[in-house]
Scaffold this motif. Structure first.
Motif, PDB file in Angstrom:
ATOM      1  N   PHE A 198    -117.009 -15.358  20.525  1.00 37.45           N
ATOM      2  CA  PHE A 198    -116.559 -15.216  19.137  1.00 37.45           C
ATOM      3  C   PHE A 198    -117.836 -15.249  18.284  1.00 37.45           C
ATOM      4  O   PHE A 198    -118.645 -16.155  18.429  1.00 37.45           O
ATOM      5  CB  PHE A 198    -115.631 -16.401  18.831  1.00 37.45           C
ATOM      6  N   THR A 274    -109.699 -17.585   5.535  1.00 34.89           N
ATOM      7  CA  THR A 274    -109.648 -18.157   4.192  1.00 34.89           C
ATOM      8  C   THR A 274    -109.863 -19.668   4.204  1.00 34.89           C
ATOM      9  O   THR A 274    -109.205 -20.393   4.953  1.00 34.89           O
ATOM     10  CB  THR A 274    -108.277 -17.824   3.553  1.00 34.89           C
ATOM     11  N   ASN A 294    -118.907 -21.566   1.946  1.00 36.22           N
ATOM     12  CA  ASN A 294    -117.971 -20.548   2.438  1.00 36.22           C
ATOM     13  C   ASN A 294    -118.756 -19.258   2.628  1.00 36.22           C
ATOM     14  O   ASN A 294    -119.499 -18.849   1.741  1.00 36.22           O
ATOM     15  CB  ASN A 294    -116.863 -20.339   1.399  1.00 36.22           C
ATOM     16  N   TYR A 296    -118.609 -15.082   4.344  1.00 34.14           N
ATOM     17  CA  TYR A 296    -117.662 -14.018   4.697  1.00 34.14           C
ATOM     18  C   TYR A 296    -118.371 -12.889   5.432  1.00 34.14           C
ATOM     19  O   TYR A 296    -119.523 -12.540   5.084  1.00 34.14           O
ATOM     20  CB  TYR A 296    -117.021 -13.462   3.422  1.00 34.14           C
ATOM     21  N   GLY A 297    -117.680 -12.309   6.392  1.00 34.61           N
ATOM     22  CA  GLY A 297    -118.203 -11.119   7.059  1.00 34.61           C
ATOM     23  C   GLY A 297    -117.463 -10.867   8.353  1.00 34.61           C
ATOM     24  O   GLY A 297    -116.911 -11.792   8.937  1.00 34.61           O
ATOM     25  N   THR A 299    -117.514  -9.266  12.451  1.00 38.55           N
ATOM     26  CA  THR A 299    -118.449  -9.166  13.577  1.00 38.55           C
ATOM     27  C   THR A 299    -119.374  -7.961  13.365  1.00 38.55           C
ATOM     28  O   THR A 299    -120.552  -8.006  13.705  1.00 38.55           O
ATOM     29  CB  THR A 299    -117.634  -8.990  14.887  1.00 38.55           C
ATOM     30  N   VAL A 323    -115.497 -15.796  -1.861  1.00 32.91           N
ATOM     31  CA  VAL A 323    -116.163 -15.874  -0.554  1.00 32.91           C
ATOM     32  C   VAL A 323    -117.677 -15.721  -0.682  1.00 32.91           C
ATOM     33  O   VAL A 323    -118.389 -15.799   0.311  1.00 32.91           O
ATOM     34  CB  VAL A 323    -115.574 -14.876   0.476  1.00 32.91           C
ATOM     35  N   ASP A 389    -110.845  -4.680   4.799  1.00 33.00           N
ATOM     36  CA  ASP A 389    -110.459  -5.856   4.003  1.00 33.00           C
ATOM     37  C   ASP A 389    -110.261  -5.422   2.562  1.00 33.00           C
ATOM     38  O   ASP A 389    -110.944  -4.519   2.074  1.00 33.00           O
ATOM     39  CB  ASP A 389    -111.579  -6.912   4.009  1.00 33.00           C
ATOM     40  N   LYS A 409    -105.632 -12.991  10.910  1.00 33.64           N
ATOM     41  CA  LYS A 409    -106.385 -14.122  11.451  1.00 33.64           C
ATOM     42  C   LYS A 409    -105.398 -15.246  11.723  1.00 33.64           C
ATOM     43  O   LYS A 409    -104.634 -15.629  10.834  1.00 33.64           O
ATOM     44  CB  LYS A 409    -107.417 -14.600  10.431  1.00 33.64           C
TER      45      LYS A 409
HETATM   46  P1  AMP Z   1    -114.321 -11.527  12.843  1.00 36.69           P
HETATM   47  O1  AMP Z   1    -114.866 -10.183  13.182  1.00 36.69           O
HETATM   48  O2  AMP Z   1    -113.561 -12.177  13.949  1.00 36.69           O
HETATM   49  O3  AMP Z   1    -115.368 -12.415  12.259  1.00 36.69           O
HETATM   50  O4  AMP Z   1    -113.233 -11.281  11.688  1.00 36.69           O
HETATM   51  C1  AMP Z   1    -113.621 -10.662  10.492  1.00 36.69           C
HETATM   52  C2  AMP Z   1    -112.514 -10.731   9.484  1.00 36.69           C
HETATM   53  O5  AMP Z   1    -112.189 -12.085   9.179  1.00 36.69           O
HETATM   54  C3  AMP Z   1    -112.924 -10.132   8.154  1.00 36.69           C
HETATM   55  O6  AMP Z   1    -112.840  -8.724   8.150  1.00 36.69           O
HETATM   56  C4  AMP Z   1    -111.922 -10.804   7.213  1.00 36.69           C
HETATM   57  O7  AMP Z   1    -110.678 -10.166   7.285  1.00 36.69           O
HETATM   58  C5  AMP Z   1    -111.804 -12.208   7.806  1.00 36.69           C
HETATM   59  N1  AMP Z   1    -112.743 -13.158   7.162  1.00 36.69           N
HETATM   60  C6  AMP Z   1    -114.020 -13.397   7.460  1.00 36.69           C
HETATM   61  N2  AMP Z   1    -114.558 -14.322   6.646  1.00 36.69           N
HETATM   62  C7  AMP Z   1    -113.595 -14.687   5.782  1.00 36.69           C
HETATM   63  C8  AMP Z   1    -113.524 -15.604   4.673  1.00 36.69           C
HETATM   64  N3  AMP Z   1    -114.548 -16.364   4.304  1.00 36.69           N
HETATM   65  N4  AMP Z   1    -112.346 -15.685   4.002  1.00 36.69           N
HETATM   66  C9  AMP Z   1    -111.293 -14.929   4.358  1.00 36.69           C
HETATM   67  N5  AMP Z   1    -111.299 -14.060   5.397  1.00 36.69           N
HETATM   68  C10 AMP Z   1    -112.429 -13.931   6.104  1.00 36.69           C
END
Ligand code: AMP
Length: 508
Positions: A198, A274, A294, A296-297, A299, A323, A389, A409
């Motif tokens: 992950f 979130t 907090n 955001y991003g 993979t 975020v 997103d 998620k």
């Molecule tokens: P992953 O690739 O598993 O990290 O999932 C990425 C997705 O998780 C993103 O495109 C968002 O939809 C969600 N995500 C990532 N960071 C956040 C955050 N701080 N708040 C809300 N959703 C998030």
């Protein structure tokens, strides 16, 4: 920053400092460098200077990290597969990754198909007796793949996101300063909670190694036993906490989870889902000495690219919480369906650009062309990515509104509902399958599968149990719907689409 050069420096300057520590083992910076060099030399000698990736199958054994670094130093990306991934899905990943060899630094059973495997005792023997040779990593370039992490794919097969050494280095230039300055993190303990398959784990693993800290890895067995988990936490001296908000919520359910338990804790770094105001406020109360960040991003953009410190004022006044602001070297725009940039405050798709955007999906050119693009901004050519997103920007601050598609998620795990549906349809008696989410207080708490069979179902409960058992072959536990409902037919809306709202409503 160059993470590989940093590790060489740590080996010279702080050789005895523990780099990776688990409940039962530990490796210092000298061992990490020497072992990974020896294994890299062995891999190059045995499998040549090719760019084919190498799969590393295991969980939290400290030799996992030795394997990761060895693959990179041998010029190949590594592809981590956690032991919790079911055999069928792991086989699908192997099939997509087409590795030269599978490294297994954990005593686990694994069907590697036709791929050759190297097990833990062989890895240890190579590391301890092997010869590093000159400059094991001298020929690794910025554009070379560092890792390939597989995420849920809507077609029912996972897709591999390629992240280059350059992307990781740019991410680290920023990540080392998150929360508190990197100088203060030097020698500190970082929590590793997420499995290495992950990408959240990249935030703790490589930020820690870049700072010369100690990564404290927590196995899934420890996480499954709260008393033990809290006992170990107490001895851990963790200063930097990295997890999903869901994991913090699980811990917060126990009153013991407070500054007294973790007196050294100074930073909470969150990503992946979130962060609610409630979680932020509870953490502030229980950990008055810690800052909450907090980020955001996806993979596809190397873990995260925005950050915001969530202090009490923000947690009280802003709902939902933002975020964050984008890091240097990256840019964010909000686009409408025609690809037109939206003005401040208006919502649309979140588009990411810059130096940490992935080079694409492994072996998936068409999908890569759809999701990634090149563009010019201020005389610079940047790589861009469509996140799927939805969100908006306000004075440079990003707000996340949810997904535009059917990706969700659950407890921090990224799941395509289509992926589960495709796997349900593999069971021959399933005619139709629709998966919806169960929600409480606007948070997804579980999944329900709505199933139409090709025959009459006599005992729904028994059938549901059997189905869950069968699904374990194809899907990880977190993707198996908790509730399974058997229906005569799937309800449709007036324009002939599956009536998901009605199905969702039927579960409450
Ligand atoms: P992953 O690739 O598993 O990290 O999932 C990425 C997705 O998780 C993103 O495109 C968002 O939809 C969600 N995500 C990532 N960071 C956040 C955050 N701080 N708040 C809300 N959703 C998030």
């Amino acid at each position: 920053m160059d993470i590989l050069k940093r590790l060489q420096e740590h080996c010279r300057n702080i050789p005895e400092q523990p780099a990776i520590v688990s409940e039962t083992e530990q490796l210092n910076y000298r061992q990490l460098e020497e072992y990974s060099n020896a294994l890299a030399s062995y891999l190059t000698a045995s499998y040549g200077k090719s760019k084919e990736p190498i799969v590393v199958y295991g969980h939290k054994n400290v030799f996992m990290i030795v394997c990761f670094l060895a693959c990179v130093k041998a010029g190949r990306g590594y592809c981590p597969i956690d032991v919790s991934v079911p055999a069928e899905r792991a086989a699908a990943i192997i099939n997509e990754a087409r590795p030269s060899v599978v490294l297994m630094p954990e005593n686990a059973k694994f069907m590697a198909g036709e791929s050759e495997t190297i097990n833990l005792s062989q890895i240890q023997a190579i590391c301890r007796e092997g010869d590093a040779g000159p400059d094991a990593d001298a020929w690794v370039k910025d554009g070379d793949t560092f890792y390939i992490i597989f995420t849920s794919g809507s077609s029912g097969t996972p897709k591999g996101v390629k992240i280059s050494l350059g992307c990781l280095n740019h991410f680290l230039d920023w990540a080392v300063e998150l929360g508190i300055p990197s100088k203060e993190k030097r020698g500190s303990t970082f929590l590793n909670q997420a499995p290495f398959s992950f990408d959240l784990s990249v935030m703790d693993l490589y930020t820690c190694l870049a700072c010369g800290g100690t990564l404290w890895v927590m196995t899934k067995e420890v996480q499954g036993d709260y008393q033990k988990m809290f006992r170990l936490m107490e001895d851990s001296d963790v200063k930097v906490w990295v997890s999903t908000p869901s994991f913090a919520d699980v811990c917060l359910a126990d009153q013991k989870f407070a500054q007294r338990l973790l007196p050294s804790l100074r930073v909470f770094l969150f990503c992946g889902e979130t962060l609610t105001n409630r979680t932020a406020l509870q953490l502030q109360e229980r950990f008055p000495k810690a800052v909450i960040v907090n980020t955001y991003g996806p993979t596809e953009s190397t873990v995260a690219l925005t950050e915001v410190k969530v202090d009490r004022e923000l947690a009280v006044n802003e709902n939902p919480l933002p975020v964050g602001r984008v890091k240097r070297g990256s840019a964010i725009e909000i686009w409408d369906e025609q690809g037109k940039a939206m003005p401040d405050g208006e919502s649309g798709e979140i588009i990411l650009m810059g130096d940490t955007v992935s080079t694409g999906y492994h072996q998936r050119e068409e999908l890569s062309r759809k999701s990634f693009f090149m563009c010019r901004r201020n005389d610079e050519v940047l790589r861009g990515y469509h996140t799927g997103d939805s969100g908006y920007l306000k004075n440079g601050m990003l707000y996340y509104l949810g997904r535009l598609d059917r990706q969700i998620k659950l407890h921090g795990y990224r799941i395509e509902l289509d992926d589960i549906e495709q796997n349900l349809l593999r069971l021959d008696r399933v005619k139709s399958a629709v998966v919806t989410t169960n929600e409480r207080d606007e948070k997804i708490t579980g999944l329900t599968a709505h199933i139409v069979y090709d025959r009459k179902v006599e005992d729904g409960r028994q059938e549901a149990r059997r189905m869950k058992e069968e699904l374990k072959e194809f899907l990880p536990q977190y993707m198996i719907p908790k509730k399974i409902r058997f229906l005569d037919s799937i309800p449709m809306t007036a324009n002939g689409k599956v009536d998901r709202k009605m199905l969702q409503g039927a579960v409450r």
